[in-house]
Motif scaffolding. Structure first.
Motif: not given
Lengths: 300, 533
Positions: B469-474, B482-486, B492-496
């Motif tokens: 999931y992380s791979f596809i989304v990011l 995609f919207s941000d919340w996804i 991994f979506g929280h890493v600056p």
């Protein structure tokens, strides 16, 4: 004082009751046979004793400590051999033995070598290449090399040949002489008979009989085959004789162990030419115990 | 009486086909699928010859030649481009397919005693080997035809029928060759692990030898069977001779396997396994030593893989400017910012891919404990004086260290190759910092794995869905808008995204906290539950 005391132990897996009020007791220097058919709850009980499974109810004390809470402390003085020994395929037998001995605490090199010799095990082979019996030998060598006070052996001979079974029996007698205690689970009555002071019989998660083997004699029957010069008469009228059948070789019947003396005296009048007897099997014993009673589903 | 050696071969091959019908279908269809989507994607991305020539320019360096082999870069049509960038890799995977399929039905069946059972029946001495080879050969032929006809049916101008069939034939022939290699090693080695290991070693050495000789001395790469794949010059000169050579070599290998099988006893090999150690080293005699020893090979292979991955990404950094100015799709993936170099802009996306891949080995290290539990091996430890906390702790420490080593090695590979090709070099601190900022997210994944082991041991596999999931989304999120919340559902979506975004330590600390809480809960759960299998 008892080394091991199980009081009213129950264990449920979901809705399924695997152990239903099991009571066991083992004293210092004693060998207790723990017998029952496959799936009766022997291994489950042992796993609770080892703190691998958590009991649903009842009390389990080993060395007067709680089997779940104080598992690590208890295990310093326990040696365990599982029925199905699964080992790491890429380690050698020697490596596994050393690892096990080290984790048990005491290291006795001489004993290790002696046992490897006695059990005729090649410690340089990878576990992948071992047969079931050889994997069992690895666990047995590790267990008997340790300085444990309590040996918990779960059907340890199921893969051994008769010669190795004898070595195993010597090992048990040996630790018994040293005043150590052994819990030996088995589904073979004759094996237990040779080694054990007392026996507890489990079936479908319940202990159905407990006591010394002579106390359990009332349950056992001996299978006999007799051929005589003159036809035997009056067998039917004797007490404690069952399942009389005539065959080409002679007469076969089962006799209550308590009545053997009377029966032998009677048949010897007819001139015995052939006499064979087979020890009572666990199955016979259960049949006797459950004569007329119905089975109530399988239990594991 | 020769015929008797092969009695019931046809019947056995039907039996093997029945056993493996799903496995073979999945291999063949997924290989075909990947072959077919790439030229279609290339057609979208590089629609004009000008764009393709620019791409050809970025490929004109030794690092790329080492990776994909040589090609006629002056005639970089869609067909040549597809063959250049895809054929060698796909062929190597086809080789892997053959290795696994053949080993399964030769040494593995023999090792587990299934072959003994079959041999007691009226089947020939060589029947099962040839039945297995027959099935794999059929799979390779199927693979060749599906790919060849499939590529032609795409209707791309530069992909003619002959070239397409040659493309498919190159895949199939590589499959045949490695089926032969494995069949021979299945006779030589005494274990299926050995047979697979030796065969994969041949595959890797072929690849590496070709990489080195393609760069240094083209003629020498004729020695490597994988070199033959690029020598076919698919969609260019369409040279069939390497394929003939490969099939001839396969026939020789098949014959050798048959000969070796005929002269040996069942269960024996020619490479006798040497006796192992009679005693355990002091290192092995603890739960953590044991856990490390069991994972040794895997950890080392992953470590090398992560370094190579980093280095291969690093090697293309030098050509980034020309690459991106031509590539519409990748342009869209990257956020445009002023005052930042192309490399710095590209880095966060590289890091997401690298860190997600580097998360796989530590998660495998963690889930190994559950595997050991299922195989009833941890009972040996827990029935001795080893506490559950100590056992879980050993695997947890290994997993955390493993993650750190993996991402560090990837960063090191990226930096060492990148600094050699980028003008003015790269800052090691910048690369390493960017990589390390993903470490807390890895820790959350590890923490979740511990939590699952503690509370939901039957669902430890769930963690892989989360990684996917992380791979596809990011990775693809930017493309699909995609919207941000996804993206925020994944740690991994929280890493600056340093260095483009402003670096902030707070989300990283929060990630560490979440990881800590999950892991602590997992330890409590593991101490309370039954050990099951």
């Amino acid at each position: 004082m008892s080394l091991l005391k199980v009081t009213n132990l129950t264990k449920k897996f979901g809705k399924f009751t695997a152990l239903d009020g099991v009571n066991l007791e083992l004293d210092k220097g004693e060998v207790l046979g723990f017998i029952g058919p496959n799936g009766a709850g022997k291994s489950t009980t042992i796993r609770v004793l080892l703190g691998i499974l958590k009991s649903t109810g009842g009390e389990v004390k080993v060395f007067n400590k709680d089997a779940w809470q104080d598992a690590v402390d208890i295990h310093k003085r326990v040696a365990y051999v599982p029925g199905d020994v699964n080992l790491w395929p890429n380690l050698t037998g020697g490596e596994v033995i050393d690892l096990f001995i080290k984790l048990n605490g005491t290291v006795n090199k001489a004993k290790r070598e002696e046992l490897i010799g006695k059990f005729d095990l090649d410690p340089s082979k990878k576990c992948r290449a071992y047969s079931k019996g050889n994997r069992q030998k690895v666990a047995l060598v590790a267990a008997f090399s340790s300085d444990a006070d309590l040996f918990i052996l779960d059907e340890p001979t199921s893969g051994l040949d008769p010669l190795m079974e004898k070595v195993f029996q010597e090992c048990v007698m040996d630790v018994k002489r040293q005043g150590k205690s052994v819990l030996l689970s088995s589904h073979i009555l004759s094996e237990v008979e040779k080694l054990c002071d007392r026996v507890s019989i489990i079936r479908q998660g319940k202990i159905i009989e407990s006591g010394t083997l002579s106390e359990l004699r009332h349950l056992t029957r001996t299978q006999m085959l007799v051929d005589t010069m003159r036809p035997i008469t009056g067998l039917n009228e004797m007490q404690g004789i069952h399942k009389i059948e005539e065959s080409k070789q002679g007469v076969t019947f089962q006799v209550d162990t308590m009545q053997i003396d009377e029966v032998i005296k009677h048949i010897s009048q007819f001139g015995i030419t052939r006499l064979e007897s087979a020890p009572p099997t666990l199955e016979d014993l259960f049949m006797r115990h459950y004569e007329g009673a119905k089975d109530t589903g399988g239990v594991r | 009486m020769e015929g008797n050696h092969f009695a019931k071969t046809a019947y056995l091959s039907k039996f093997i086909l029945r056993l493996d019908r799903m496995r073979i279908s999945i291999w063949v269809l997924s290989l075909t699928f990947f072959t077919l989507i790439v030229p279609s994607a290339f057609k979208e991305m590089y629609s004009s010859q000008q764009e393709r020539d620019a791409m050809a320019q970025t490929m004109a360096n030794p690092a790329m030649t080492a990776m994909t082999g040589p090609a006629d870069l002056s005639n970089y049509t869609l067909g040549v481009m597809t063959a250049h960038q895809m054929l060698l890799m796909t062929a190597a995977v086809a080789g892997l397919m053959s290795i696994l399929l053949v080993a399964r039905h030769t040494r593995a069946d023999e090792e587990d005693g299934r072959l003994e059972l079959l041999r007691s029946l009226p089947v020939g001495r060589l029947s099962y080997l040839n039945a297995a080879l027959l099935v794999v050969t059929a799979a390779c032929v199927g693979l060749a035809l599906l790919n060849g006809i499939g590529l032609y049916s795409l209707g791309i101008e530069s992909m003619d029928l002959e070239g397409s069939l040659l493309y498919g034939a190159a895949l199939g022939a590589t499959g045949l060759f490695f089926a032969g290699v494995t069949a021979v090693f299945a006779q030589l080695s005494e274990s299926s692990r050995g047979a697979i290991g030796y065969s994969i070693a041949v595959l890797l050495i072929s690849y590496l030898f070709r990489a080195i000789t393609d760069v240094s001395s083209d003629a020498l790469s004729w020695i490597s069977p994988l070199g033959w794949v690029t020598k076919a010059e698919v969609y260019d000169d369409n040279n069939w001779w390497p394929i003939v050579l490969m099939i001839a070599a396969s026939i020789v290998l098949y014959a050798a396997a048959n000969y070796l099988n005929a002269i040996r006893d069942l269960g024996r090999g020619f490479l006798a396994s040497k006796p192992g150690k009679k005693h355990a080293s002091p290192f092995l005699q603890s739960p953590i030593g044991l856990a490390l020893r069991l994972q040794k090979t895997g950890i080392i292979s992953w470590a090398i893989g992560m370094y190579v991955l980093g280095a291969s990404y690093g090697s293309v950094l030098g050509d980034l400017e020309s690459f991106f100015s031509q590539n519409e799709m990748l342009k869209q993936l990257l956020q445009q910012e002023e005052g930042i170099t192309m490399v710095e802009q590209f880095l966060p996306m590289l890091m997401i891919v690298i860190s997600l891949l580097a998360t796989i080995p530590p998660l495998m290290a963690m889930n190994k404990l559950r595997g050991e539990e299922k195989k009833e091996r941890i009972v040996h430890l827990l029935s001795r004086s080893v506490s559950r906390t100590e056992l879980l702790g050993a695997y947890f420490i290994i997993s955390v260290m493993n993650g750190f080593v993996m991402i560090s090695l990837a960063a090191l590979g990226l930096w060492s190759a990148g600094t050699a090709v980028v003008e003015g070099g790269l800052s090691f601190a910048m690369i390493f910092g960017a990589a390390l900022s993903y470490f807390p997210a890895m820790l959350v994944m590890i923490g979740l794995a511990v939590f699952l082991i503690g509370f939901l041991p039957k669902f430890t596999g769930f963690i892989w869905m989360y990684v996917l999931y992380s791979f596809i989304v990011l990775y693809l999120g930017g493309l699909f808008q995609f919207s941000d919340w996804i993206g925020r559902i994944s740690p991994f979506g929280h890493v600056p995204q340093a260095p483009i975004e402003e670096f902030s330590i707070i989300p990283l600390l929060l990630l560490c906290l979440v990881a800590g809480v999950l892991a602590a809960a997992g330890f409590i759960g593991f101490n309370k539950r039954d050990i099951e299998h």
